[in-house]
Design an enzyme around this catalytic site. Sequence first.
Site, PDB file in Angstrom:
ATOM      1  N   ASP A  10       0.826  -1.212   0.000  1.00  0.00           N
ATOM      2  CA  ASP A  10       0.000   0.000   0.000  1.00  0.00           C
ATOM      3  C   ASP A  10       0.863   1.267   0.000  1.00  0.00           C
ATOM      4  OD1 ASP A  10      -2.353   1.441   0.013  1.00  0.00           O
ATOM      5  OD2 ASP A  10      -2.584   1.370   2.186  1.00  0.00           O
ATOM      6  N   ASN A  58     -10.733  -3.035  -6.085  1.00  0.00           N
ATOM      7  CA  ASN A  58      -9.956  -2.093  -6.907  1.00  0.00           C
ATOM      8  C   ASN A  58     -10.584  -1.832  -8.285  1.00  0.00           C
ATOM      9  OD1 ASN A  58      -6.684  -3.152  -5.664  1.00  0.00           O
ATOM     10  ND2 ASN A  58      -7.958  -1.444  -5.006  1.00  0.00           N
ATOM     11  N   ARG A  61     -11.997   1.682  -8.922  1.00  0.00           N
ATOM     12  CA  ARG A  61     -11.151   2.871  -9.124  1.00  0.00           C
ATOM     13  C   ARG A  61     -11.414   3.473 -10.515  1.00  0.00           C
ATOM     14  NH1 ARG A  61      -5.424   2.353  -5.964  1.00  0.00           N
ATOM     15  NH2 ARG A  61      -6.367   1.764  -3.982  1.00  0.00           N
ATOM     16  N   GLU A 197       1.692 -13.535  12.057  1.00  0.00           N
ATOM     17  CA  GLU A 197       2.218 -12.341  12.721  1.00  0.00           C
ATOM     18  C   GLU A 197       1.999 -11.195  11.733  1.00  0.00           C
ATOM     19  OE1 GLU A 197       3.194 -12.420  15.778  1.00  0.00           O
ATOM     20  OE2 GLU A 197       3.039 -14.610  15.886  1.00  0.00           O
TER      21      GLU A 197
HETATM   22  C1  FPP Z   1      -2.199   0.064  -3.216  1.00  0.00           C
HETATM   23  O1  FPP Z   1      -1.719   1.395  -3.215  1.00  0.00           O
HETATM   24  C2  FPP Z   1      -1.636  -0.633  -4.354  1.00  0.00           C
HETATM   25  C3  FPP Z   1      -2.357  -1.166  -5.362  1.00  0.00           C
HETATM   26  C4  FPP Z   1      -3.826  -1.100  -5.424  1.00  0.00           C
HETATM   27  C5  FPP Z   1      -1.698  -1.811  -6.524  1.00  0.00           C
HETATM   28  C6  FPP Z   1      -0.422  -2.515  -6.235  1.00  0.00           C
HETATM   29  C7  FPP Z   1       0.335  -2.603  -7.483  1.00  0.00           C
HETATM   30  C8  FPP Z   1       1.679  -2.567  -7.578  1.00  0.00           C
HETATM   31  C9  FPP Z   1       2.580  -2.548  -6.422  1.00  0.00           C
HETATM   32  C10 FPP Z   1       2.380  -2.510  -8.915  1.00  0.00           C
HETATM   33  C11 FPP Z   1       2.004  -3.543  -9.883  1.00  0.00           C
HETATM   34  C12 FPP Z   1       2.063  -4.918  -9.373  1.00  0.00           C
HETATM   35  C13 FPP Z   1       2.870  -5.884  -9.860  1.00  0.00           C
HETATM   36  C14 FPP Z   1       2.779  -7.242  -9.312  1.00  0.00           C
HETATM   37  C15 FPP Z   1       3.836  -5.632 -10.919  1.00  0.00           C
HETATM   38  P1  FPP Z   1      -2.764   2.594  -3.356  1.00  0.00           P
HETATM   39  O2  FPP Z   1      -2.887   2.925  -4.797  1.00  0.00           O
HETATM   40  O3  FPP Z   1      -4.043   2.226  -2.684  1.00  0.00           O
HETATM   41  O4  FPP Z   1      -2.007   3.717  -2.584  1.00  0.00           O
HETATM   42  P2  FPP Z   1      -2.685   4.881  -1.719  1.00  0.00           P
HETATM   43  O5  FPP Z   1      -3.334   4.229  -0.530  1.00  0.00           O
HETATM   44  O6  FPP Z   1      -1.506   5.699  -1.328  1.00  0.00           O
HETATM   45  O7  FPP Z   1      -3.631   5.613  -2.609  1.00  0.00           O
END
Ligand code: FPP
Length: 238
Positions: A10, A58, A61, A197
């Site tokens: 996150d 998600n 979004r 954990e």
């Molecule tokens: C949460 O951060 C993250 C996600 C919803 C997507 C995770 C994706 C990646 C790390 C990159 C692509 C993945 C791979 C496996 C290549 P957020 O967008 O909710 O962050 P925020 O809470 O700061 O808005």
Amino acid sequence: MPKHVAIIMDGNGRWAKAKGMMRIKGHQAGAGTVKKIVKTAREMGISVLTLYAFSTENWKRPASEVSGLMSLLKSYLKSELESMLGNDIQLRCIGQQENLPKEVLSVLRKSIEETASNSGMILNLALSYGGRDEILRAARKMAQLCVEGKLQPKQITEDILASRLYTAGLPDPDLLIRTGGESRLSNFLLWQVSYSEIYFTNIKWPDFSKDDFFTAIRYFQKRQRRFGQTGEQVVVTN
Ligand code: FPP
């Protein structure tokens, strides 16, 4: 050493916002962290690494962010296949694969197939994954078997239910890491984390380093895992 580490990655969006960039830039930087942590986990001898890359929620979004994430995923899978093959990494996926765009699904299936006989580490990507959805699907399957007379309700045990989850056959996570400063599970592996954990850190995923990963592992190594028993019992049985 934990056998199974699961991560809620996150903080990508806030990382980008703080730098005055578009959210997708945060996800791109996050994909770089994914590569680094996969490599580190493999070197450390972790058996299973599960990454929460896209949840069932998600999809709500903005369409531009969803499509940006999907194309990032596709290019990650394409560019990393060689490294997965070279490092004996087996790719798996948990979640509603059928909901992924066709072009992501085809590269995902190809990577899963080509890495299927690798045994150094399982990289388990949670894509269009929701813990409640997973348990609901398992309940439906078992109900169907009961209707067909192939299963009796009293035969349903924890093991039978677990064998109907996406994670069937995998050990439960020993350690769950969440970056980005929130302290919640966000519908991730609800059944499987009952005795994990949990390590929360304020560091946002794009900034999460190899050393931060080691710190999380050291946190795990200092815990006494009691699984409902007393501390004294655990010391005696160990
Ligand atoms: C949460 O951060 C993250 C996600 C919803 C997507 C995770 C994706 C990646 C790390 C990159 C692509 C993945 C791979 C496996 C290549 P957020 O967008 O909710 O962050 P925020 O809470 O700061 O808005």
